[in-house]
Design an enzyme around this catalytic site. Structure first.
Site, mmCIF file in Angstrom:
data_model
loop_
_atom_site.group_PDB
_atom_site.id
_atom_site.type_symbol
_atom_site.label_atom_id
_atom_site.label_comp_id
_atom_site.label_asym_id
_atom_site.label_seq_id
_atom_site.Cartn_x
_atom_site.Cartn_y
_atom_site.Cartn_z
ATOM 1 N N TYR A 59 0.800 -1.018 -0.083
ATOM 2 C CA TYR A 59 -0.123 0.045 -0.077
ATOM 3 C C TYR A 59 0.983 1.142 0.055
ATOM 4 O O TYR A 59 1.616 1.361 0.885
ATOM 5 C CB TYR A 59 -0.865 0.069 1.147
ATOM 6 C CG TYR A 59 -1.639 1.253 1.304
ATOM 7 C CD1 TYR A 59 -2.865 1.284 0.637
ATOM 8 C CD2 TYR A 59 -1.545 1.985 2.410
ATOM 9 C CE1 TYR A 59 -3.598 2.443 0.494
ATOM 10 C CE2 TYR A 59 -2.312 3.170 2.529
ATOM 11 C CZ TYR A 59 -3.473 3.411 1.683
ATOM 12 O OH TYR A 59 -4.339 4.614 1.751
ATOM 13 N N ASP A 72 9.432 2.764 -0.801
ATOM 14 C CA ASP A 72 8.309 3.392 -0.010
ATOM 15 C C ASP A 72 8.931 3.013 1.692
ATOM 16 O O ASP A 72 8.467 1.967 2.064
ATOM 17 C CB ASP A 72 6.941 3.034 -0.147
ATOM 18 C CG ASP A 72 5.978 3.489 0.543
ATOM 19 O OD1 ASP A 72 6.261 4.081 1.784
ATOM 20 O OD2 ASP A 72 4.665 3.207 0.398
ATOM 21 N N LYS A 78 5.409 10.213 8.467
ATOM 22 C CA LYS A 78 5.236 11.064 9.731
ATOM 23 C C LYS A 78 6.362 10.979 10.394
ATOM 24 O O LYS A 78 6.489 11.825 11.335
ATOM 25 C CB LYS A 78 3.981 10.424 10.306
ATOM 26 C CG LYS A 78 2.586 10.409 9.619
ATOM 27 C CD LYS A 78 1.447 9.725 10.072
ATOM 28 C CE LYS A 78 1.869 8.106 10.160
ATOM 29 N NZ LYS A 78 1.669 7.502 8.781
#
Length: 427
Positions: free
Chosen positions: A142, A237, A265
Site C-alpha cells: 500500500y 516506500d 510521519k
C-alpha cells in the site's frame, strides 16, 4: 453504552462511515472503534479513561513512544513564532541536511505533507525523468490512496490491473502493472513484455500493509539489478520502515540503495508530514529546478519540522535506540510464539526488529496470496479479547505492529500474558 460508542454513533451521521480513515472503523474485527483522548509513553487512554498498552504507535512514527519530551519541547518552542508561513524557513534546510546525512539514497529531498503525497510525487517525478508511463507495484503493498496505487492484480501475476476503487480510471489501471511480492521472475517478465515503457518500480522493502512480510534473500538485490539494467527507477516506500528498522531505514539494513525514497510521519515526530528524495540528477527535475511540478503551501511546515528535527536528532545521536527496538521486538515475538504453542493454534509470525505480525495461518506468509489464508474471524475474536485486556493492536490481520522504546520489560511481560489468555478466549 460507552463514550466511544456514543461518539461513533454521532460520527456516523456526520463523517462517512464515522471515521476519517477506513481501518479505524473496526469493520475487520467487529465492535465499535475506541476513541482516543490522550497518549503518553507506551499508553493510550480512551474517552472513558481506560488505559491501553500501545502496539501501533500511530502506525509507525512514535518510535520513542507518545509525547516524547524533547519533541514536545520543540513544538512548544516553535509554536510561539506562529503556525505556518508558506515561505522558506531555516528548519527546512536543517531537516533536509539531516535526512541527506542519514538516508543512503538521498542526495536531495523535497518536503510534503503526508506519505501519500510523497509516493504520488515520486511516481510523477519518475515518469517525468524517464519519459515513460507505466509503473510496477506489488500485490498487497500500500502506497497511499493515489490513483496509480489503487490497483488490484488480476487472476495471474502478469495480468494488467483493474481499478480497485470507483473513481480510478481504466487508463490509470492500464499504466499500473502488478506482481506478487517476492516473485523476481514475475517482475522480469513484466519488464520484458513492456520494453522501454516502465518508469518505476515501487515497493515497501519490508511490507507493513498486508501484515509484516519480509523480502526473501536476494529479492531486493534482484530488483536493484533488474531496474539498473532496464533503466527503471527503483523506489523504496519507507513511510513505515524509514528510521525504524535502522537509522537509515530498510535500505541501510539490507544494503540496497534505491533511486528514490519516500518517507512519512516520523520526520515530523508524528505530525502530518512526508518527504521524497533521491539521486540529485533525478530530484533536479522537480520544479522550480526542473519541469516536474509539485507544490504545497504547508510543505516544510515549521511546527512539523521542529518536531521532526527533535525526533531524528535523538535517533541519530542515540544508536542504542535500535538495540532496544530489536530486543523488544524479539522478546514479544518469542512470547507470542510460546503462547500460541501452549494453546495449540497453528500460526506464522513474521518479525524484523520492531515490526511484527502474528498471522492466523500455518502457512509461511511471503506475499498477499499466502497472507489471505488467515482465519479472519478468529483474528477478530482475538483482537477483541486483547482489547478487553488493555492491549491495543492494529484492528486488522493485514497490518504490522510497531513497537516503541517506551515499552518496558514489565509491560512486555504483561502483553505476553494477555496474549495467551486472549488466544484461549478466542478459541
Amino acid at each position: 453504552m460507552t463514550t466511544s460508542e456514543q461518539l461513533f454513533e454521532k460520527a456516523k451521521t456526520l463523517i462517512p462511515g464515522g471515521v476519517n480513515s477506513p481501518v479505524r472503523a473496526f469493520r475487520a474485527v467487529g465492535g465499535s472503534p475506541v476513541f482516543i483522548k490522550s497518549a503518553k509513553g507506551p499508553f493510550l487512554y480512551d474517552e472513558d479513561g481506560k488505559r491501553y498498552i500501545e502496539l501501533i504507535n500511530s502506525w509507525g512514527p512514535m518510535v520513542l513512544g507518545h509525547a516524547f519530551e524533547p519533541v514536545e519541547e520543540a513544538v512548544r518552542e516553535a509554536i510561539q513564532h506562529s503556525f505556518s508561513f508558506g515561505a522558506p524557513t531555516r528548519k527546512e534546510v536543517e531537516m533536509a541536511e539531516l535526512i541527506v546525512s542519514i538516508v543512503p539514497s538521498v542526495e536531495k529531498v523535497r518536503m510534503v505533507n503526508s506519505g501519500t503525497e510523497a509516493t504520488m510525487a515520486a511516481i510523477r517525478l519518475a515518469r517525468g525523468f524517464t519519459g515513460r508511463d507505466k509503473i510496477i507495484k506489488f500485490e498487497g503493498c500500500y502506497h497511499g490512496h493515489g490513483d496509480s496505487f489503487l490497483i488490484a492484480a488480476g487472476s495471474g501475476a502478469l495480468t494488467m490491473g483493474t481499478p480497485d476503487s470507483p473513481g480510478v480510471t481504466k487508463a490509470t489501471a492500464l499504466d499500473t502493472l502488478t506482481a506478487p511480492y517476492n516473485d523476481l521472475q514475475a517482475v522480469e517478465t513484466l519488464i520484458d513484455n513492456n520494453p522501454n515503457q516502465i518508469a518505476a518500480l515501487i515497493l515497501e522493502p519490508v511490507v507493513g500493509n498486508m501484515g509484516c512480510v519480509l523480502p526473501e534473500p536476494g529479492f531486493l538485490e534482484g530488483l536493484r539489478d533488474l531496474c539498473t539494467r532496464h533503466g527503471v527507477l527503483l523506489i523504496f516506500d519507507e513511510v513505515m520502515t524509514g528510521f525504524r528498522l535502522a537509522k537509515g531505514g530498510a535500505q541501510e539494513r539490507f544494503g540496497v540503495t534505491p533511486d528514490l525514497t519516500t518517507m512519512g510521519k516520523i520526520i515530523g515526530g508524528g505530525m502530518p508530514v512526508g518527504a521524497y528524495g533521491g539521486r540529485a540528477d533525478i530530484m533536479n527535475f522537480v520544479s522550480p529546478a526542473g519541469p516536474v511540478y509539485q507544490a504545497g503551501t504547508l510543505s516544510g511546515n515549521p511546527i512539523a519540522m521542529s518536531a521532526g528535527l527533535a525526533m531524528l536528532r535523538h535517533l541519530n545521536e542515540h544508536p542504542e535506540v535500535y538495540t532496544r527496538l530489536e530486543e523488544t521486538g524479539s522478546k514479544l515475538a518469542a512470547g507470542f510464539k510460546n503462547g500460541l504453542d501452549k494453546v495449540g493454534l497453528p500460526y506464522t509470525i513474521n518479525q524484523i526488529g520492531s515490526m511484527f505480525t502474528m498471522f492466523m495461518t500455518d502457512q509461511p506468509v511471503t506475499d498477499f496470496a499466502s497472507a489471505k489464508t488467515c482465519d479472519l474471524p478468529l483474528f477478530g475474536r482475538y483482537f477483541q479479547a486483547m482489547l478487553k485486556r488493555g492491549v491495543y493492536l492494529a484492528p486488522s490481520q493485514f497490518e504490522s505492529l510497531f513497537i516503541s522504546t517506551a515499552l518496558t520489560d514489565e509491560l512486555i511481560d504483561e502483553v505476553i500474558s494477555a496474549n495467551e489468555d486472549a488466544l484461549r478466549e478466542a478459541l
